[in-house]
Write a protein that holds these residues in place. Structure first.
Motif, PDB file in Angstrom:
ATOM      1  N   TYR A 117      92.924  -0.546  34.290  1.00 47.41           N
ATOM      2  CA  TYR A 117      92.263  -0.019  35.484  1.00 47.41           C
ATOM      3  C   TYR A 117      91.079  -0.855  35.972  1.00 47.41           C
ATOM      4  O   TYR A 117      90.528  -0.573  37.042  1.00 47.41           O
ATOM      5  N   GLY A 118      90.648  -1.842  35.155  1.00 44.25           N
ATOM      6  CA  GLY A 118      89.526  -2.723  35.442  1.00 44.25           C
ATOM      7  C   GLY A 118      88.788  -2.592  36.749  1.00 44.25           C
ATOM      8  O   GLY A 118      87.737  -1.972  36.833  1.00 44.25           O
ATOM      9  N   SER A 119      89.319  -3.172  37.825  1.00 45.38           N
ATOM     10  CA  SER A 119      88.587  -3.248  39.096  1.00 45.38           C
ATOM     11  C   SER A 119      88.451  -1.893  39.794  1.00 45.38           C
ATOM     12  O   SER A 119      87.704  -1.762  40.756  1.00 45.38           O
ATOM     13  N   ARG A 120      89.180  -0.890  39.321  1.00 48.60           N
ATOM     14  CA  ARG A 120      89.049   0.454  39.903  1.00 48.60           C
ATOM     15  C   ARG A 120      87.886   1.234  39.296  1.00 48.60           C
ATOM     16  O   ARG A 120      87.511   2.288  39.798  1.00 48.60           O
ATOM     17  N   ILE A 121      87.325   0.720  38.217  1.00 53.61           N
ATOM     18  CA  ILE A 121      86.322   1.484  37.471  1.00 53.61           C
ATOM     19  C   ILE A 121      84.905   1.175  37.958  1.00 53.61           C
ATOM     20  O   ILE A 121      84.523   0.026  38.088  1.00 53.61           O
ATOM     21  N   ARG A 122      84.166   2.226  38.216  1.00 54.50           N
ATOM     22  CA  ARG A 122      82.734   2.118  38.530  1.00 54.50           C
ATOM     23  C   ARG A 122      81.969   2.830  37.406  1.00 54.50           C
ATOM     24  O   ARG A 122      82.141   4.025  37.197  1.00 54.50           O
ATOM     25  N   ILE A 123      81.145   2.073  36.711  1.00 54.90           N
ATOM     26  CA  ILE A 123      80.319   2.640  35.649  1.00 54.90           C
ATOM     27  C   ILE A 123      78.935   2.931  36.216  1.00 54.90           C
ATOM     28  O   ILE A 123      78.290   2.042  36.790  1.00 54.90           O
ATOM     29  N   ILE A 124      78.478   4.166  36.079  1.00 53.40           N
ATOM     30  CA  ILE A 124      77.108   4.522  36.446  1.00 53.40           C
ATOM     31  C   ILE A 124      76.368   4.801  35.140  1.00 53.40           C
ATOM     32  O   ILE A 124      76.658   5.783  34.452  1.00 53.40           O
ATOM     33  N   PHE A 176      85.947  -7.245  32.386  1.00 51.83           N
ATOM     34  CA  PHE A 176      87.095  -6.564  32.991  1.00 51.83           C
ATOM     35  C   PHE A 176      86.945  -6.345  34.498  1.00 51.83           C
ATOM     36  O   PHE A 176      87.745  -5.625  35.101  1.00 51.83           O
ATOM     37  N   GLY A 177      85.958  -6.981  35.108  1.00 54.46           N
ATOM     38  CA  GLY A 177      85.814  -6.897  36.563  1.00 54.46           C
ATOM     39  C   GLY A 177      85.435  -5.527  37.072  1.00 54.46           C
ATOM     40  O   GLY A 177      85.797  -5.161  38.197  1.00 54.46           O
ATOM     41  N   MET A 178      84.715  -4.763  36.269  1.00 51.93           N
ATOM     42  CA  MET A 178      84.290  -3.426  36.685  1.00 51.93           C
ATOM     43  C   MET A 178      83.006  -3.509  37.507  1.00 51.93           C
ATOM     44  O   MET A 178      82.270  -4.479  37.432  1.00 51.93           O
ATOM     45  N   GLU A 179      82.766  -2.463  38.265  1.00 52.06           N
ATOM     46  CA  GLU A 179      81.498  -2.331  38.973  1.00 52.06           C
ATOM     47  C   GLU A 179      80.522  -1.614  38.049  1.00 52.06           C
ATOM     48  O   GLU A 179      80.870  -0.592  37.448  1.00 52.06           O
ATOM     49  N   LEU A 180      79.320  -2.126  37.921  1.00 47.67           N
ATOM     50  CA  LEU A 180      78.310  -1.521  37.046  1.00 47.67           C
ATOM     51  C   LEU A 180      77.043  -1.233  37.841  1.00 47.67           C
ATOM     52  O   LEU A 180      76.482  -2.127  38.474  1.00 47.67           O
ATOM     53  N   ILE A 181      76.615   0.036  37.801  1.00 50.69           N
ATOM     54  CA  ILE A 181      75.360   0.436  38.420  1.00 50.69           C
ATOM     55  C   ILE A 181      74.457   0.948  37.307  1.00 50.69           C
ATOM     56  O   ILE A 181      74.814   1.889  36.596  1.00 50.69           O
ATOM     57  N   ILE A 182      73.299   0.306  37.130  1.00 53.13           N
ATOM     58  CA  ILE A 182      72.344   0.739  36.104  1.00 53.13           C
ATOM     59  C   ILE A 182      71.140   1.357  36.801  1.00 53.13           C
ATOM     60  O   ILE A 182      70.555   0.755  37.699  1.00 53.13           O
ATOM     61  N   LEU A 193      69.440  13.675  41.662  1.00 50.99           N
ATOM     62  CA  LEU A 193      70.706  14.132  42.213  1.00 50.99           C
ATOM     63  C   LEU A 193      71.150  13.280  43.393  1.00 50.99           C
ATOM     64  O   LEU A 193      72.304  12.848  43.451  1.00 50.99           O
ATOM     65  N   ASN A 194      70.256  13.040  44.341  1.00 46.62           N
ATOM     66  CA  ASN A 194      70.618  12.221  45.499  1.00 46.62           C
ATOM     67  C   ASN A 194      71.015  10.814  45.088  1.00 46.62           C
ATOM     68  O   ASN A 194      71.989  10.245  45.603  1.00 46.62           O
ATOM     69  N   CYS A 195      70.270  10.255  44.158  1.00 45.93           N
ATOM     70  CA  CYS A 195      70.566   8.916  43.655  1.00 45.93           C
ATOM     71  C   CYS A 195      71.959   8.863  43.037  1.00 45.93           C
ATOM     72  O   CYS A 195      72.751   7.962  43.329  1.00 45.93           O
ATOM     73  N   PHE A 196      72.270   9.862  42.227  1.00 44.74           N
ATOM     74  CA  PHE A 196      73.572   9.912  41.560  1.00 44.74           C
ATOM     75  C   PHE A 196      74.708  10.065  42.566  1.00 44.74           C
ATOM     76  O   PHE A 196      75.718   9.353  42.481  1.00 44.74           O
ATOM     77  N   LEU A 197      74.545  10.955  43.522  1.00 41.66           N
ATOM     78  CA  LEU A 197      75.601  11.187  44.503  1.00 41.66           C
ATOM     79  C   LEU A 197      75.833   9.965  45.379  1.00 41.66           C
ATOM     80  O   LEU A 197      76.980   9.643  45.723  1.00 41.66           O
ATOM     81  N   GLU A 198      74.776   9.271  45.738  1.00 44.49           N
ATOM     82  CA  GLU A 198      74.929   8.040  46.519  1.00 44.49           C
ATOM     83  C   GLU A 198      75.709   6.999  45.726  1.00 44.49           C
ATOM     84  O   GLU A 198      76.550   6.280  46.271  1.00 44.49           O
ATOM     85  N   ASP A 199      75.427   6.893  44.418  1.00 47.61           N
ATOM     86  CA  ASP A 199      76.144   5.936  43.586  1.00 47.61           C
ATOM     87  C   ASP A 199      77.618   6.307  43.448  1.00 47.61           C
ATOM     88  O   ASP A 199      78.480   5.452  43.391  1.00 47.61           O
ATOM     89  N   CYS A 200      77.878   7.625  43.372  1.00 48.97           N
ATOM     90  CA  CYS A 200      79.290   8.060  43.304  1.00 48.97           C
ATOM     91  C   CYS A 200      80.026   7.682  44.573  1.00 48.97           C
ATOM     92  O   CYS A 200      81.181   7.282  44.537  1.00 48.97           O
TER      93      CYS A 200
END
Length: 200
Positions: A117-124, A176-182, A193-200
């Motif tokens: 699933y590599g490029s489909r994954i967004r890690i927050i 694996f070409g994932m998107e990572l948001i730290i 909450l707003n920060c999390f929802l924007e990242d989603c």
């Protein structure tokens, strides 16, 4: 790449159009239970926005504001074949144990999952300022485990290297070409909450 209205569609735009698997990875004391309560309470509204936070037996407790582990077991049981659990464009999973487990005891399974699933994954990923993290952990042991040692003693014997794991996540997502948001919980807790929802 295919031309569209005279333009070449950039890889990043193509990735944005793909379905996303959003994995919320927050180590301890970064507001995970609060976010999971919100997600459980608002699951139907999220579905209307095209985000499925798959059902988990912990939802009744989460809706009451109790400390829960999110819906992580749903992901751990369905690493491959996630398409079968939802028709929504985006899937969202949250569990603070992901931080250690996915690159620890579940590493082999997660490597295969990442490969598929590599490029489909967004890690927050949420972390926290070092001293704030340690102080909060000490306070929790006083409250829940009846810790009687003072903060100095706790600091001297503190062995948890939460922040080192971030380097492992950076390496894994690059591989694996994932998107990572730290995100730093210490800087975002007033607007978590707003920060999390924007990242989603």
């Amino acid at each position: 790449k295919k031309p569209w209205k005279g333009y070449m569609i950039h890889d990043k735009i193509i990735n944005m159009l793909k379905e996303k698997i959003i994995i919320h990875v927050g180590h301890g004391k970064t507001g995970t239970s609060f976010l999971q309560s919100f997600l459980a309470l608002n699951r139907e509204k999220l579905l209307k926005l095209g985000i499925d936070y798959p059902q988990d037996p912990s939802f009744p407790d989460a809706k009451k504001g109790n400390i829960t582990s999110g819906n992580g077991l749903v992901l751990l049981e369905k690493f491959i074949g996630l398409e079968k659990i939802s028709h929504q464009e985006n899937l969202l999973f949250s569990n603070e144990n992901f931080y250690h487990d996915l690159l620890g005891k579940k590493k082999n399974e997660f490597m295969k999952f990442s490969d598929v699933y590599g490029s489909r994954i967004r890690i927050i990923l949420y972390t926290r300022n070092l001293f704030s993290q340690i102080f909060s952990t000490w306070a929790q042991t006083v409250k829940r485990s009846l810790q009687v040692n003072d903060l100095n003693y706790f600091l001297y014997n503190f062995k948890h290297f939460y922040h080192k794991g971030i380097l492992d996540w950076i390496d894994h997502t690059k591989k694996f070409g994932m998107e990572l948001i730290i995100r730093n919980y210490s800087k975002n807790k007033s607007n978590l909450l707003n920060c999390f929802l924007e990242d989603c």
